[in-house]
Scaffold this active site. Structure first.
Site, PDB file in Angstrom:
ATOM      1  N   THR A 211     -31.731  88.421  -7.902  1.00  0.00           N
ATOM      2  CA  THR A 211     -31.631  88.463  -9.358  1.00  0.00           C
ATOM      3  C   THR A 211     -33.021  88.750  -9.908  1.00  0.00           C
ATOM      4  O   THR A 211     -33.958  89.020  -9.148  1.00  0.00           O
ATOM      5  CB  THR A 211     -31.101  87.126  -9.900  1.00  0.00           C
ATOM      6  OG1 THR A 211     -31.996  86.075  -9.499  1.00  0.00           O
ATOM      7  CG2 THR A 211     -29.714  86.829  -9.348  1.00  0.00           C
TER       8      THR A 211
ATOM      9  N   GLU B 221     -30.885  78.898 -10.476  1.00  0.00           N
ATOM     10  CA  GLU B 221     -31.444  79.334 -11.758  1.00  0.00           C
ATOM     11  C   GLU B 221     -32.379  78.221 -12.214  1.00  0.00           C
ATOM     12  O   GLU B 221     -32.006  77.039 -12.168  1.00  0.00           O
ATOM     13  CB  GLU B 221     -30.332  79.551 -12.781  1.00  0.00           C
ATOM     14  CG  GLU B 221     -29.368  80.662 -12.421  1.00  0.00           C
ATOM     15  CD  GLU B 221     -29.986  82.043 -12.527  1.00  0.00           C
ATOM     16  OE1 GLU B 221     -31.049  82.172 -13.177  1.00  0.00           O
ATOM     17  OE2 GLU B 221     -29.417  82.993 -11.973  1.00  0.00           O
TER      18      GLU B 221
ATOM     19  N   THR C  97     -35.697  69.094  -8.482  1.00  0.00           N
ATOM     20  CA  THR C  97     -36.815  69.060  -9.417  1.00  0.00           C
ATOM     21  C   THR C  97     -36.971  67.682 -10.038  1.00  0.00           C
ATOM     22  O   THR C  97     -35.982  66.950 -10.186  1.00  0.00           O
ATOM     23  CB  THR C  97     -36.587  70.104 -10.539  1.00  0.00           C
ATOM     24  OG1 THR C  97     -37.538  69.899 -11.590  1.00  0.00           O
ATOM     25  CG2 THR C  97     -35.192  69.964 -11.142  1.00  0.00           C
ATOM     26  N   ASP C  98     -38.192  67.366 -10.440  1.00  0.00           N
ATOM     27  CA  ASP C  98     -38.422  66.091 -11.139  1.00  0.00           C
ATOM     28  C   ASP C  98     -37.769  66.071 -12.520  1.00  0.00           C
ATOM     29  O   ASP C  98     -37.596  64.999 -13.117  1.00  0.00           O
ATOM     30  CB  ASP C  98     -39.912  65.790 -11.251  1.00  0.00           C
ATOM     31  CG  ASP C  98     -40.700  66.809 -12.080  1.00  0.00           C
ATOM     32  OD1 ASP C  98     -40.141  67.861 -12.449  1.00  0.00           O
ATOM     33  OD2 ASP C  98     -41.894  66.550 -12.342  1.00  0.00           O
ATOM     34  N   GLU C  99     -37.344  67.229 -13.019  1.00  0.00           N
ATOM     35  CA  GLU C  99     -36.739  67.280 -14.353  1.00  0.00           C
ATOM     36  C   GLU C  99     -35.391  66.574 -14.422  1.00  0.00           C
ATOM     37  O   GLU C  99     -34.911  66.261 -15.515  1.00  0.00           O
ATOM     38  CB  GLU C  99     -36.615  68.737 -14.816  1.00  0.00           C
ATOM     39  CG  GLU C  99     -37.958  69.418 -15.003  1.00  0.00           C
ATOM     40  CD  GLU C  99     -37.861  70.750 -15.711  1.00  0.00           C
ATOM     41  OE1 GLU C  99     -37.017  70.888 -16.614  1.00  0.00           O
ATOM     42  OE2 GLU C  99     -38.635  71.659 -15.348  1.00  0.00           O
TER      43      GLU C  99
ATOM     44  N   TYR D 109     -30.489  73.336 -17.745  1.00  0.00           N
ATOM     45  CA  TYR D 109     -31.083  73.555 -16.420  1.00  0.00           C
ATOM     46  C   TYR D 109     -31.147  72.260 -15.627  1.00  0.00           C
ATOM     47  O   TYR D 109     -30.624  72.159 -14.508  1.00  0.00           O
ATOM     48  CB  TYR D 109     -32.487  74.157 -16.541  1.00  0.00           C
ATOM     49  CG  TYR D 109     -33.313  73.949 -15.297  1.00  0.00           C
ATOM     50  CD1 TYR D 109     -32.890  74.462 -14.072  1.00  0.00           C
ATOM     51  CD2 TYR D 109     -34.506  73.226 -15.328  1.00  0.00           C
ATOM     52  CE1 TYR D 109     -33.631  74.259 -12.917  1.00  0.00           C
ATOM     53  CE2 TYR D 109     -35.249  73.017 -14.179  1.00  0.00           C
ATOM     54  CZ  TYR D 109     -34.814  73.533 -12.978  1.00  0.00           C
ATOM     55  OH  TYR D 109     -35.541  73.319 -11.833  1.00  0.00           O
TER      56      TYR D 109
ATOM     57  N   LYS E 102     -29.094  70.973 -12.242  1.00  0.00           N
ATOM     58  CA  LYS E 102     -29.766  70.575 -11.009  1.00  0.00           C
ATOM     59  C   LYS E 102     -29.392  69.151 -10.619  1.00  0.00           C
ATOM     60  O   LYS E 102     -29.211  68.846  -9.431  1.00  0.00           O
ATOM     61  CB  LYS E 102     -31.277  70.704 -11.159  1.00  0.00           C
ATOM     62  CG  LYS E 102     -31.791  72.131 -11.122  1.00  0.00           C
ATOM     63  CD  LYS E 102     -31.462  72.845  -9.816  1.00  0.00           C
ATOM     64  CE  LYS E 102     -32.219  72.285  -8.636  1.00  0.00           C
ATOM     65  NZ  LYS E 102     -31.904  73.013  -7.371  1.00  0.00           N
TER      66      LYS E 102
END
Length: 319
Positions: A35, A81, A122-124, A147, A151
Site C-alpha cells: 500500500t 494501518e 503500540t503504546d497508543e 487507529y 490496534k
C-alpha cells in the site's frame, strides 16, 4: 529458522528484516500488500540476499496468506494501518486491515501449527496518562482514536488465539519509533523533509503533547528478543524513556538543520489528541534489553539519513 514477516516492506518491518539478516542465520519471507506506506525501496539493499524472499499479498486474503506462510517456523506480524490522522478520515480501512487481517494471520498460523507468533502493537492502545504515571502491560486499555482502537482490538484477537487454541502468541507494544525509511507523513520525517524543501513545519495545538521516542534499530532488537525469549501469552512494552513534548522535539530538529522557530507553523489540534504516552519497560529490560542510542545521537543520524537519501523520500512526497 524461517520467519514470515507481514508488513515487512514498511518502516519498522523493513528495519526489522534488515536486523534479522544482519544478526542471525535465519531466512525471511516478507509478505506485504505494498500500500502507500509499503515500499520495495525500503528493502532495495537486500536484493540478491539468498535468505530474503518477497511475496506481494494482502493479510485479509486468507488463501494468499496460507500459501505464503506454509513452511515457516515463526510469524512476526507488523502489517497494519498505522497513521492516526488517516484513521480519523477513514476508520473502516483501519478496522478491516488491523482486526480482520490479524484474525486471518492468527487463524492461518493456528492451522499451519506455526511454532511462534509475535504480534506487533503500540503504546497508543493504553490511551493518555497524566504525569508521572506509566502504563504497565496489565493496565486496562483505553484507546482514543480509530487507529489505536483497531490496534487494541487486534491485540485482543491475537491473545484470544493463545487462550482458546493454544497458539504460541507473544505481543509487543512499542512507543513512537523514528529512523530511516519512515514514510514522510509521520512527524519526524515530515518535519525534516519539509525543512529540506524550504517549507514550514505544522505543529499541532500548543505542541506540548508528550511522546516517548525510540530509535527503530533499538526497537527491532527488542522485538527480536521477545520473539526468541519472551514468555508465550505475555505482552512486553518497548520504550526508550525519551519522553519529549512535540514542540521540544521540533526545536531539536530545527537546531540540527540550522533553522529557527520562525519555521514553525501552529495548526489546529488533532481531534482527540492524546496528551501523553508513557510505558513501563521493566518487563523487557528483565530479558536483557536496553536502548543503545541516545536520543540526540539517533535524531542527528536520522536527520542526516534524510539529507543523504532524497532519492527515497522525494517521490513519496510528490504522490
Amino acid at each position: 529458522m524461517r520467519l514470515f514477516v507481514t508488513g515487512g516492506a514498511g518502516f519498522i518491518g523493513s528495519n526489522y528484516v534488515r536486523h534479522v539478516l544482519a544478526t542471525t542465520d535465519d531466512e525471511v519471507t516478507v509478505f506485504d500488500a505494498l500500500t502507500y506506506a509499503g515500499n520495495l525501496d525500503n528493502l532495495k539493499d537486500l536484493d540478491g540476499d539468498p535468505r530474503y524472499r518477497f511475496v506481494k499479498g494482502d493479510i485479509t486474503d486468507r488463501d494468499a496468506v496460507h500459501e505464503a506462510m506454509a513452511g515457516h517456523d515463526a510469524v512476526v506480524h507488523f502489517a497494519a494501518e498505522s497513521h492516526v490522522d488517516r484513521s480519523i478520515a477513514s476508520p473502516d480501512e483501519f478496522v478491516h486491515t488491523n482486526c480482520d487481517g490479524t484474525n486471518v494471520v492468527m487463524d492461518t498460523a493456528r492451522r499451519l501449527e506455526v511454532n511462534r507468533v509475535l504480534h506487533i502493537s503500540t503504546d497508543e492502545v493504553y490511551g493518555s496518562i497524566e504525569e508521572p504515571g506509566s502504563f504497565t502491560e496489565t493496565d486496562p486499555l483505553g484507546p482514543r482514536s480509530p487507529y489505536s482502537a483497531s490496534k487494541a482490538g487486534s491485540d485482543l484477537i491475537a491473545l484470544s488465539y493463545h487462550t482458546t487454541y493454544g497458539l504460541p502468541v507473544v505481543v509487543t507494544r512499542s512507543s513512537n519509533n523514528f529512523g530511516p525509511y519512515q514514510y514522510p507523513e509521520k512527524v519526524i520525517p515530515l518535519f525534516v523533509t519539509n525543512l529540506l524543501e524550504g517549507k514550514k513545519v505544522p505543529l499541532y495545538g500548543d505542541g506540548m503533547n508528550v511522546r516517548d521516542w525510540c530509535y527503530v534499530e533499538d526497537n527491532c532488537a527488542g522485538v527480536d528478543l521477545v520473539l526468541r525469549q519472551g514468555d508465550i501469552g505475555e505482552i512486553y512494552n518497548i520504550g526508550a524513556g525519551n519522553e519529549v513534548p512535540n514542540r521540544h522535539l521540533t526545536e531539536r530538529i530545527l537546531d540540527i538543520l540550522g533553522k529557527d522557530a520562525s519555521w514553525i507553523e501552529p495548526v489546529e489540534d488533532r481531534l482527540g489528541h492524546d496528551r501523553r504516552y508513557s510505558i513501563d519497560t521493566t518487563k523487557i529490560r528483565a530479558l536483557g534489553w536496553a536502548p543503545l542510542r541516545e536520543l540526540d545521537e539517533a535524531l542527528g543520524a536520522t536527520v542526516q539519513w534524510y539529507v543523504d537519501n532524497r532519492w527515497w523520500w522525494e517521490p513519496l512526497k510528490q504522490r
